[in-house]
Design a protein around this motif. Structure first.
Motif, short mmCIF file in Angstrom:
data_model
loop_
_atom_site.label_atom_id
_atom_site.label_comp_id
_atom_site.label_asym_id
_atom_site.label_seq_id
_atom_site.Cartn_x
_atom_site.Cartn_y
_atom_site.Cartn_z
N LYS A 146 0.93 -1.21 -0.02
CA LYS A 146 0.05 -0.03 -0.20
C LYS A 146 0.86 1.05 0.06
O LYS A 146 2.09 1.18 0.27
CB LYS A 146 -0.77 0.21 1.24
CG LYS A 146 -1.93 -1.02 1.17
CD LYS A 146 -2.92 -0.82 2.47
CE LYS A 146 -4.02 -1.88 2.32
NZ LYS A 146 -4.93 -1.62 3.42
N PRO A 147 0.39 2.50 -0.58
CA PRO A 147 1.07 3.58 -0.55
C PRO A 147 1.35 4.04 0.87
O PRO A 147 0.38 4.09 1.68
CB PRO A 147 0.45 4.40 -1.54
CG PRO A 147 -1.04 4.03 -1.47
CD PRO A 147 -0.89 2.39 -1.28
N ILE A 148 2.24 5.15 1.14
CA ILE A 148 2.25 5.68 2.29
C ILE A 148 1.37 6.84 2.39
O ILE A 148 1.20 7.59 1.46
CB ILE A 148 3.84 6.31 2.57
CG1 ILE A 148 4.87 5.19 2.45
CG2 ILE A 148 3.73 7.24 3.68
CD1 ILE A 148 6.20 5.82 2.77
N SER A 149 0.64 6.89 3.58
CA SER A 149 -0.65 7.76 3.72
C SER A 149 -0.85 7.87 5.18
O SER A 149 -0.40 7.27 6.02
CB SER A 149 -1.81 7.20 2.89
OG SER A 149 -2.28 6.36 3.67
N LYS A 150 -1.54 8.88 5.55
CA LYS A 150 -1.88 9.26 6.99
C LYS A 150 -2.72 7.79 7.49
O LYS A 150 -2.20 7.42 8.46
CB LYS A 150 -2.97 10.23 6.96
CG LYS A 150 -3.12 10.58 8.46
CD LYS A 150 -4.00 11.75 8.99
CE LYS A 150 -4.49 11.95 10.40
NZ LYS A 150 -5.40 13.21 10.39
N SER A 151 -3.44 7.29 6.57
CA SER A 151 -4.02 6.18 6.96
C SER A 151 -3.29 4.92 7.29
O SER A 151 -3.46 4.24 8.29
CB SER A 151 -5.15 5.80 5.93
OG SER A 151 -5.82 4.33 6.20
N THR A 152 -2.33 4.58 6.45
CA THR A 152 -1.48 3.48 6.48
C THR A 152 -0.49 3.55 7.46
O THR A 152 -0.07 2.73 8.15
CB THR A 152 -0.69 3.35 5.08
OG1 THR A 152 -0.15 4.25 4.54
CG2 THR A 152 -1.73 2.82 3.94
N ILE A 153 0.18 4.80 7.56
CA ILE A 153 1.13 5.06 8.77
C ILE A 153 0.54 4.88 9.99
O ILE A 153 0.83 4.45 11.39
CB ILE A 153 1.80 6.42 8.86
CG1 ILE A 153 2.55 6.62 7.46
CG2 ILE A 153 2.69 7.01 10.03
CD1 ILE A 153 3.99 5.84 7.79
N SER A 154 -1.00 5.47 10.16
CA SER A 154 -1.75 5.11 11.38
C SER A 154 -1.97 3.85 11.75
O SER A 154 -1.76 3.14 12.86
CB SER A 154 -3.14 6.00 11.20
OG SER A 154 -3.02 7.29 11.05
N GLN A 155 -2.26 2.87 10.52
CA GLN A 155 -2.43 1.49 10.86
C GLN A 155 -1.22 0.64 11.31
O GLN A 155 -1.06 -0.27 12.23
CB GLN A 155 -3.03 0.98 9.61
CG GLN A 155 -3.24 -0.65 9.59
CD GLN A 155 -3.84 -1.02 8.38
OE1 GLN A 155 -4.58 -0.54 7.75
NE2 GLN A 155 -3.46 -2.32 8.08
N PHE A 156 -0.14 1.26 10.66
CA PHE A 156 1.19 0.87 11.01
C PHE A 156 1.64 0.67 12.37
O PHE A 156 1.90 -0.03 13.14
CB PHE A 156 2.37 1.32 10.11
CG PHE A 156 3.65 1.03 10.41
CD1 PHE A 156 4.32 0.05 10.15
CD2 PHE A 156 4.41 1.81 11.15
CE1 PHE A 156 5.62 -0.49 10.69
CE2 PHE A 156 5.65 1.56 11.62
CZ PHE A 156 6.36 0.45 11.00
N PHE A 157 1.45 2.11 13.00
CA PHE A 157 1.75 2.14 14.42
C PHE A 157 0.80 1.64 15.37
O PHE A 157 0.88 1.02 16.43
CB PHE A 157 1.98 3.81 14.77
CG PHE A 157 3.40 4.11 14.43
CD1 PHE A 157 4.42 3.88 15.20
CD2 PHE A 157 3.41 5.14 13.32
CE1 PHE A 157 5.78 4.57 14.67
CE2 PHE A 157 4.55 5.64 12.92
CZ PHE A 157 5.76 5.16 13.77
#
Length: 644
Positions: A146-157
């Protein structure tokens, strides 16, 4: 066959445990913690010895002689912090609750960037296999990146380092996290270094992750050319650091070990969360200590002057963060690329000139400094090493021997993982489930005709060195396997060395029904429940599960062949392995617990080990948990206003 060698009679029937003399005070073992430890002891009757670093003033001094001296100092720390049947490693007199460290580091006045939250309880695994892949599927292949976005960074943490729940009983309230920690003390802090991310920052930036708020604290903006010059598109960095004081408050001198266990747990937590998003993770291990400090903005902390002995007092500088490692997170299958460590190090030095925002909060009013922790940390600081080639190996799937998993998604497993406080002494495990769990503990994954050595499978592939940690397993309640001691060889190039180092009485037989590509061996059959309990500081939890184990690292030769900075890295490897055991246990419907308190040399005596070639670094237990109904669980977010 029954094991009855007289050379182990003392261990199979050990003498009664004797505590230290009257100058030593034993702590109460009622504290609820996220990892099972027997409390440490106060000072022995003799004062702590100082461990001065070897002189570095002569640049012509023979390198090998200098390395040997450093190895001796590291082994001095390791031996000094061992527990034994008649004494524990030095620790505090009691739990100084008035100075219990705040588990949450905050950078006061730094801009706070809130992250998004996600559902866990109401997930339907089959509804969106791309958005929420099954836990077991991640070991077979990674989903599209998935591309880096606020959503994916949020999910990552959210799936790696965030709070997972709050617990409350009586007047006490405390938080749990996705990444486990010894004593639930959480010495590990995390940072993100990233390119611009829409709705978070218009500029590339460095931020500290604040788990209580599930937010990023913006520390600094960085040059726009940094990421395009060194890393592939859609990549970012995660830095991990340790606050030794948080662990030493409870565990004294042994805390340096536990901090590095926790770094390993965090590395694995990051790798598993990244995998759910189709991202790969790799340690940027060519960088040195100073590079990491610059990149994470940790030069903000004043230099800590190490005293010559253990001292108590107001020492706010002891709360500094020790930079541990830097992880590259990038899309999986990105192909070959190299990292120019020399230029990257040069660029990192410019980070010290950036405008860093925020002042770190004070964690305690008073402190105790266990000097040997900080002296050892100085010795094992890694310099910049330019000969190391950065390499991301192709993903290697793990073996599939049994359909034992409960259909949980990756998020459900990582966020609902808990450390058992007690085991029920009843729950049994099927033999094929046992083999399946061990298959996910192998570094090289499923390699027909190949040997276990290079770390290619999830999550071990984040580590750039060949596996050096093995497992001695006490099998208690595995249906289809006799009770006894077994051994999992995680680097098969060490098999002959292990056979020569361990007791000649061991049979090294392949267990019944064991897959051909699972390097598991029976050493002897015996009811080891009492023995496992006694070796793990008399804790019933080591005998009441389905199985328990000790993680055995090839220690002194690794330090001599590579360098002393491998000492913490071997603990990281045990932490990664421990995280896999945590997740595997939950995924099959039971639980696990890390055991940091064990009697080091009696474990080695049982195995027939002499010297420091192989040493036990971490213990674990897996089985049916006993739930304390007095403790109420609350959602992680929004949490209570205060915590204990």
């Amino acid at each position: 066959m029954p094991f009855s060698s007289p050379r182990f009679s003392l261990l199979l029937n050990p003498p009664p445990f004797h505590y230290l003399p009257a100058t030593t005070v034993v702590l109460n073992l009622t504290t609820i913690s996220n990892k099972r430890f027997v409390p440490a002891m106060f000072f022995s009757s003799s004062p702590p010895s100082s461990s001065p670093s070897p002189s570095m003033t002569n640049p012509k001094e023979d390198f090998e002689k200098q390395k040997l001296l450093q190895v001796q100092e590291v082994l001095k720390y390791h031996n000094q912090t061992k527990h034994s049947f008649n004494k524990y490693a030095r620790g505090p007199h009691g739990l100084d609750w008035a100075n219990q460290p705040n588990p949450f580091r905050r950078y006061v006045s730094a801009p706070l960037l809130p992250l998004l939250h996600f559902s866990t309880d109401n997930e339907i695994p089959s509804s969106s296999a791309i958005d929420n892949p099954l836990y077991s599927s991640l070991f077979l292949s990674l989903p599209p990146a998935k591309p880096i976005s606020k959503s994916t960074i949020s999910q990552f943490f959210y799936d790696s380092l965030a709070l997972s729940a709050w617990k409350t009983t009586g007047f006490s309230t405390w938080s749990l996290r996705v990444n486990p920690s010894s004593g639930n003390l959480h010495p590990t802090e995390a940072y993100i270094i990233a390119p611009p991310i829409e709705s978070l920052s218009d500029s590339p930036f460095v931020a500290h992750y604040a788990p209580k708020e599930h937010s990023l604290e913006l520390r600094a903006e960085i040059p726009s050319g940094f990421f395009p010059k060194f890393f592939p598109q859609n990549s970012f960095l995660v830095g991990l650091s340790s606050i030794f004081w948080r662990e030493a408050w409870k565990y004294g001198e042994r805390a340096f070990r536990y901090c590095n266990h926790d770094v390993g747990h965090a590395i694995a937590a990051v790798a598993m969360a990244a995998a759910g998003l189709g991202w790969d993770v790799k340690l940027l291990d060519g960088l040195g200590y100073e590079d990491l400090k610059n990149l994470m903005g940790l030069q903000i902390f004043p230099e800590f002057e190490i005293p010559s002995t253990a001292v108590r007092g107001k020492m706010p500088e002891i709360e500094f963060e020790h930079p541990d490692c830097l992880l590259l997170v990038c899309p999986n299958g990105i192909g070959e690329f190299d990292v120019n460590y020399k230029d990257l190090s040069s660029a990192s030095s410019d980070f010290s000139k950036l405008k860093w925002q925020g002042k770190p909060n004070l964690l305690s009013k008073e402190h105790i400094c266990w000097d040997i922790i900080y002296r050892t940390a100085e010795i094992v600081k890694k310099p910049l090493t330019l000969g190391d080639r950065f390499l991301i190996n192709p993903f290697q799937r793990s073996g599939l021997y049994s359909d034992s998993y409960k259909g949980f998604t990756g998020r459900q497993v990582v966020r609902k993982r808990r450390s058992a406080v007690d085991m029920d002494g009843v729950t049994k495990m099927d033999r094929n489930t046992f083999y399946q769990i061990l298959s996910h503990c192998l570094p090289s994954g499923c390699q027909p005709g190949g040997k276990q050595k290079t770390q290619l499978s999830l999550p071990f592939r984040a580590l750039p060195w060949d596996a050096e940690v093995h497992a001695a397993l006490f099998v208690h309640r595995v249906v289809g396997l006799p009770q006894g001691l077994y051994f999992l060889v995680r680097n098969e190039s060490r098999l002959d060395e292990l056979k020569k180092s361990l007791s000649p009485d061991f049979v090294w037989a392949k267990p019944e029904g064991c897959p051909d590509d699972l390097p598991l061996y029976e050493l002897f059959t015996y009811d080891c429940r009492k023995l496992a309990m006694q070796l793990s500081c008399h804790q019933d939890i080591a005998s009441d599960g389905c199985f328990s184990l000790g993680m055995l690292a090839r220690l002194e030769p690794t330090l001599l062949e590579k360098n002393v900075w491998m000492y913490p890295r071997l603990f990281w490897e045990t932490g990664v392995l421990g995280q896999v055991l945590y997740l595997e246990a939950h995924a099959v419907g039971i639980s696990a617990t890390g055991i940091g308190c064990f009697f080091d040399d009696p474990v080695h005596q049982l195995l027939g080990l002499k010297g420091s070639k192989f040493q036990s670094l971490y213990h674990f237990t897996v089985g049916g948990p006993v739930l304390d109904k007095r403790i109420m669980s609350l959602p992680a977010y929004p949490g209570p206003d205060i915590d204990s």
